[in-house]
Motif scaffolding. Structure first.
Motif, PDB file in Angstrom:
ATOM      1  N   MET A   1     -19.071 -84.580 -30.896  1.00 26.23           N
ATOM      2  CA  MET A   1     -19.473 -83.861 -29.902  1.00 26.23           C
ATOM      3  C   MET A   1     -18.493 -82.608 -29.897  1.00 26.23           C
ATOM      4  SD  MET A   1     -17.691 -83.276 -27.297  1.00 26.23           S
ATOM      5  CE  MET A   1     -16.490 -84.875 -27.127  1.00 26.23           C
ATOM      6  N   ILE A   2     -19.310 -81.307 -29.131  1.00 23.06           N
ATOM      7  CA  ILE A   2     -18.057 -80.324 -29.205  1.00 23.06           C
ATOM      8  C   ILE A   2     -17.542 -80.316 -28.013  1.00 23.06           C
ATOM      9  CG2 ILE A   2     -18.010 -77.857 -29.380  1.00 23.06           C
ATOM     10  CD1 ILE A   2     -20.409 -77.623 -31.045  1.00 23.06           C
ATOM     11  N   LEU A   3     -15.620 -80.100 -27.718  1.00 20.77           N
ATOM     12  CA  LEU A   3     -15.092 -79.840 -26.831  1.00 20.77           C
ATOM     13  C   LEU A   3     -15.091 -78.580 -26.561  1.00 20.77           C
ATOM     14  CD1 LEU A   3     -13.716 -82.151 -24.424  1.00 20.77           C
ATOM     15  CD2 LEU A   3     -11.878 -81.471 -26.075  1.00 20.77           C
ATOM     16  N   VAL A   4     -15.566 -78.123 -24.911  1.00 22.34           N
ATOM     17  CA  VAL A   4     -15.232 -77.323 -24.366  1.00 22.34           C
ATOM     18  C   VAL A   4     -14.294 -77.119 -23.155  1.00 22.34           C
ATOM     19  CG1 VAL A   4     -16.849 -74.808 -23.138  1.00 22.34           C
ATOM     20  CG2 VAL A   4     -17.953 -76.651 -24.879  1.00 22.34           C
ATOM     21  N   PHE A   5     -12.973 -76.016 -23.398  1.00 24.07           N
ATOM     22  CA  PHE A   5     -12.184 -76.088 -22.707  1.00 24.07           C
ATOM     23  C   PHE A   5     -12.533 -74.888 -21.646  1.00 24.07           C
ATOM     24  CE2 PHE A   5      -9.413 -77.688 -25.187  1.00 24.07           C
ATOM     25  CZ  PHE A   5      -8.953 -79.597 -24.629  1.00 24.07           C
ATOM     26  N   GLY A   6     -12.994 -74.726 -20.368  1.00 24.78           N
ATOM     27  CA  GLY A   6     -13.838 -74.405 -19.408  1.00 24.78           C
ATOM     28  C   GLY A   6     -15.199 -74.955 -18.942  1.00 24.78           C
ATOM     29  N   HIS A   7     -14.968 -75.241 -17.380  1.00 24.03           N
ATOM     30  CA  HIS A   7     -16.339 -75.731 -17.475  1.00 24.03           C
ATOM     31  C   HIS A   7     -17.197 -74.758 -16.903  1.00 24.03           C
ATOM     32  CE1 HIS A   7     -18.133 -78.572 -14.103  1.00 24.03           C
ATOM     33  NE2 HIS A   7     -18.361 -78.441 -15.278  1.00 24.03           N
ATOM     34  N   ALA A  38      -3.509 -81.420 -26.341  1.00 23.30           N
ATOM     35  CA  ALA A  38      -3.640 -81.980 -27.112  1.00 23.30           C
ATOM     36  C   ALA A  38      -4.011 -83.181 -26.572  1.00 23.30           C
ATOM     37  CB  ALA A  38      -1.842 -82.653 -27.935  1.00 23.30           C
ATOM     38  N   ARG A  39      -3.592 -84.458 -25.716  1.00 27.49           N
ATOM     39  CA  ARG A  39      -3.861 -84.997 -24.709  1.00 27.49           C
ATOM     40  C   ARG A  39      -5.228 -84.384 -24.977  1.00 27.49           C
ATOM     41  NH1 ARG A  39       0.713 -84.099 -21.346  1.00 27.49           N
ATOM     42  NH2 ARG A  39      -0.651 -83.822 -20.007  1.00 27.49           N
ATOM     43  N   ALA A  40      -5.821 -83.461 -24.198  1.00 29.00           N
ATOM     44  CA  ALA A  40      -7.599 -83.728 -24.471  1.00 29.00           C
ATOM     45  C   ALA A  40      -8.373 -83.951 -25.428  1.00 29.00           C
ATOM     46  CB  ALA A  40      -8.014 -82.827 -23.454  1.00 29.00           C
ATOM     47  N   ILE A  41      -7.278 -83.841 -26.440  1.00 25.33           N
ATOM     48  CA  ILE A  41      -8.483 -83.924 -27.510  1.00 25.33           C
ATOM     49  C   ILE A  41      -8.630 -84.969 -28.117  1.00 25.33           C
ATOM     50  CG2 ILE A  41      -8.087 -83.281 -30.455  1.00 25.33           C
ATOM     51  CD1 ILE A  41      -7.386 -79.926 -29.075  1.00 25.33           C
ATOM     52  N   ASP A  42      -7.073 -85.568 -27.965  1.00 27.24           N
ATOM     53  CA  ASP A  42      -7.057 -86.915 -28.320  1.00 27.24           C
ATOM     54  C   ASP A  42      -8.393 -88.248 -27.383  1.00 27.24           C
ATOM     55  OD1 ASP A  42      -5.060 -86.380 -30.494  1.00 27.24           O
ATOM     56  OD2 ASP A  42      -3.658 -87.173 -29.453  1.00 27.24           O
ATOM     57  N   ALA A  43      -8.235 -87.128 -26.529  1.00 32.14           N
ATOM     58  CA  ALA A  43      -8.786 -88.563 -25.529  1.00 32.14           C
ATOM     59  C   ALA A  43     -10.434 -88.485 -26.195  1.00 32.14           C
ATOM     60  CB  ALA A  43      -8.903 -88.027 -24.150  1.00 32.14           C
ATOM     61  N   HIS A  44     -10.990 -87.208 -26.204  1.00 31.91           N
ATOM     62  CA  HIS A  44     -12.282 -87.399 -26.139  1.00 31.91           C
ATOM     63  C   HIS A  44     -12.593 -86.947 -27.918  1.00 31.91           C
ATOM     64  CE1 HIS A  44     -11.622 -85.579 -22.764  1.00 31.91           C
ATOM     65  NE2 HIS A  44     -12.818 -85.807 -22.277  1.00 31.91           N
ATOM     66  N   ASP A  45     -11.604 -86.566 -28.683  1.00 34.13           N
ATOM     67  CA  ASP A  45     -11.858 -86.923 -30.475  1.00 34.13           C
ATOM     68  C   ASP A  45     -13.069 -85.874 -31.203  1.00 34.13           C
ATOM     69  OD1 ASP A  45     -11.621 -87.552 -33.309  1.00 34.13           O
ATOM     70  OD2 ASP A  45     -13.069 -89.117 -32.739  1.00 34.13           O
ATOM     71  N   PRO A  46     -13.033 -84.528 -30.967  1.00 32.20           N
ATOM     72  CA  PRO A  46     -14.493 -84.001 -30.984  1.00 32.20           C
ATOM     73  C   PRO A  46     -14.959 -83.749 -32.237  1.00 32.20           C
ATOM     74  CG  PRO A  46     -12.613 -82.424 -30.048  1.00 32.20           C
ATOM     75  CD  PRO A  46     -11.797 -83.861 -30.023  1.00 32.20           C
ATOM     76  N   GLY A  77      -2.792 -70.813 -27.422  1.00 31.28           N
ATOM     77  CA  GLY A  77      -1.792 -71.062 -28.813  1.00 31.28           C
ATOM     78  C   GLY A  77      -1.749 -72.635 -29.656  1.00 31.28           C
ATOM     79  N   ALA A  78      -0.976 -73.056 -27.888  1.00 31.80           N
ATOM     80  CA  ALA A  78      -1.300 -74.988 -27.982  1.00 31.80           C
ATOM     81  C   ALA A  78      -2.129 -75.490 -28.572  1.00 31.80           C
ATOM     82  CB  ALA A  78      -0.842 -75.369 -26.052  1.00 31.80           C
ATOM     83  N   LEU A  79      -3.440 -75.043 -27.437  1.00 34.36           N
ATOM     84  CA  LEU A  79      -5.067 -75.264 -27.659  1.00 34.36           C
ATOM     85  C   LEU A  79      -5.263 -75.180 -29.761  1.00 34.36           C
ATOM     86  CD1 LEU A  79      -7.347 -77.028 -27.290  1.00 34.36           C
ATOM     87  CD2 LEU A  79      -8.129 -74.688 -26.259  1.00 34.36           C
ATOM     88  N   GLY A  80      -4.758 -73.967 -30.361  1.00 35.59           N
ATOM     89  CA  GLY A  80      -4.245 -74.071 -31.231  1.00 35.59           C
ATOM     90  C   GLY A  80      -3.653 -74.625 -32.489  1.00 35.59           C
ATOM     91  N   ARG A  81      -2.832 -75.068 -31.804  1.00 34.40           N
ATOM     92  CA  ARG A  81      -1.711 -76.644 -32.892  1.00 34.40           C
ATOM     93  C   ARG A  81      -2.405 -76.872 -32.407  1.00 34.40           C
ATOM     94  NH1 ARG A  81       1.669 -72.144 -30.116  1.00 34.40           N
ATOM     95  NH2 ARG A  81       1.893 -73.690 -28.333  1.00 34.40           N
ATOM     96  N   ALA A  82      -2.466 -77.977 -31.808  1.00 35.96           N
ATOM     97  CA  ALA A  82      -3.341 -79.269 -31.526  1.00 35.96           C
ATOM     98  C   ALA A  82      -4.987 -79.491 -32.065  1.00 35.96           C
ATOM     99  CB  ALA A  82      -3.537 -79.323 -30.493  1.00 35.96           C
ATOM    100  N   CYS A  83      -5.215 -77.988 -32.372  1.00 37.40           N
ATOM    101  CA  CYS A  83      -6.830 -78.288 -33.757  1.00 37.40           C
ATOM    102  C   CYS A  83      -5.847 -78.607 -34.776  1.00 37.40           C
ATOM    103  CB  CYS A  83      -7.881 -77.013 -32.949  1.00 37.40           C
ATOM    104  SG  CYS A  83      -8.627 -77.869 -31.397  1.00 37.40           S
ATOM    105  N   ALA A  84      -5.364 -77.851 -35.086  1.00 38.55           N
ATOM    106  CA  ALA A  84      -4.489 -77.261 -36.657  1.00 38.55           C
ATOM    107  C   ALA A  84      -4.118 -78.870 -36.971  1.00 38.55           C
ATOM    108  CB  ALA A  84      -3.720 -76.426 -37.071  1.00 38.55           C
ATOM    109  N   ALA A  85      -3.739 -79.417 -36.395  1.00 34.52           N
ATOM    110  CA  ALA A  85      -3.015 -80.890 -36.257  1.00 34.52           C
ATOM    111  C   ALA A  85      -3.908 -81.896 -36.721  1.00 34.52           C
ATOM    112  CB  ALA A  85      -2.242 -81.474 -35.357  1.00 34.52           C
TER     113      ALA A  85
END
Length: 279
Positions: A1-7, A38-46, A77-85
């Motif tokens: 699954m690909i997670l999209v920020f924006g709707h 980071a919380r959204a990414i952890d919740a969806h594990d894309p 930037g926050a999204l990039g750091r969360a993805c990079a981690a």
């Protein structure tokens, strides 16, 4: 699954139409909260993330640059750091407004940015923030996006032609109108390519052939069967709070070479959009 920020934006809407993505609206994450991504990414594990959320009110950014900076730079930037981690590929949407619009030659990815206004400055800062995060990423610059939904030039011209016999449209700004559906397709393709080990980087995607806003308007009216006449004016005759680049041409050779993504013909995209709008 690909997670999209924006709707609800043009590109996010087209991504949702394709399917296979989970799109998050403002009710599901807070771009102003650096921990929200980071919380959204952890919740969806894309498998990958696409950032299609941004401050896009170009003129309003001139008097609210700090707010635009949060959405267009700090949040990516926050999204990039969360993805990079988490070693998750990130595809981020940017704009031709990072350039100053001088000359007539299409802009290459490695040309020096020099934004004219607050919107371009905040989007450029977002590019820097995504790169600085250090994770696998693609930054996709595009221009003059249109679709059958949202706020865009095609819908504006059709609305004006409902009540006017003629409209004034600037003729000295030239670029490549880009169907949102083609942007969405490119984003998904590049997200998968990053998953498959593509090195990523910064790329351009814009429609062809190049055209002025007045020429684009004329094609819209012709294709929609409208008799509305166009008065061509200069940018100087149509002042706006935010300066617009005169040259929004983007060179798309790199994306064709590295991803085999073709340059979209905006005229074909326009016909599809008009059909969806009932014209």
């Amino acid at each position: 699954m690909i997670l999209v920020f924006g709707h609800s934006g043009q590109v996010a809407t087209e991504l949702r139409r394709v399917g296979g993505v989970t799109a998050l609206g403002r009710d599901a994450f807070d771009l102003r909260d650096p921990h929200s991504a980071a919380r959204a990414i952890d919740a969806h594990d894309p498998l990958a993330v696409i950032n299609a959320a941004a401050w896009t009110a170009v003129d309003a950014a001139e008097t609210a640059e700090s707010d635009a900076l949060v959405l267009n730079a700090e949040a990516p930037g926050a999204l990039g750091r969360a993805c990079a981690a988490r070693d998750i590929p990130l595809v981020h949407v940017s704009t031709d407004y990072v350039f100053d619009g001088t000359g007539t030659t299409p802009w290459h990815e490695d040309d020096a940015p020099a934004p004219l206004g607050a919107y371009g400055r905040t989007k450029l800062a977002g590019e820097h923030a995504v790169r600085a995060a250090g994770g696998p990423h693609v930054i996709l610059r595009t221009s003059w996006v249109f679709s059958a939904h949202g706020s865009n030039f095609v819908r504006t011209m059709l609305r004006l032609s409902d009540t006017r016999d003629r409209v004034s449209v600037v003729a000295d700004q030239v670029g490549g109108p880009t169907p949102a559906a083609d942007v969405a397709g490119a984003l998904l393709h590049m997200a998968q390519a990053l998953r498959d080990g593509h090195r990523g980087g910064t790329y351009h995607l814009a429609g062809a052939p190049h055209v002025s806003w007045a020429g684009f308007a004329r094609e819209i009216f012709d294709a929609a069967g409208r008799d509305t006449l166009i008065d061509e004016v200069t940018t100087a005759r149509y002042p706006t709070p935010a300066p617009r680049p005169l040259n929004s041409r983007l060179d798309c050779a790199a994306i064709m070479r590295d991803f085999k993504i073709p340059v979209p013909d905006w005229r074909a995209g326009l016909r599809t959009v008009l059909k969806e709008l009932g014209h």
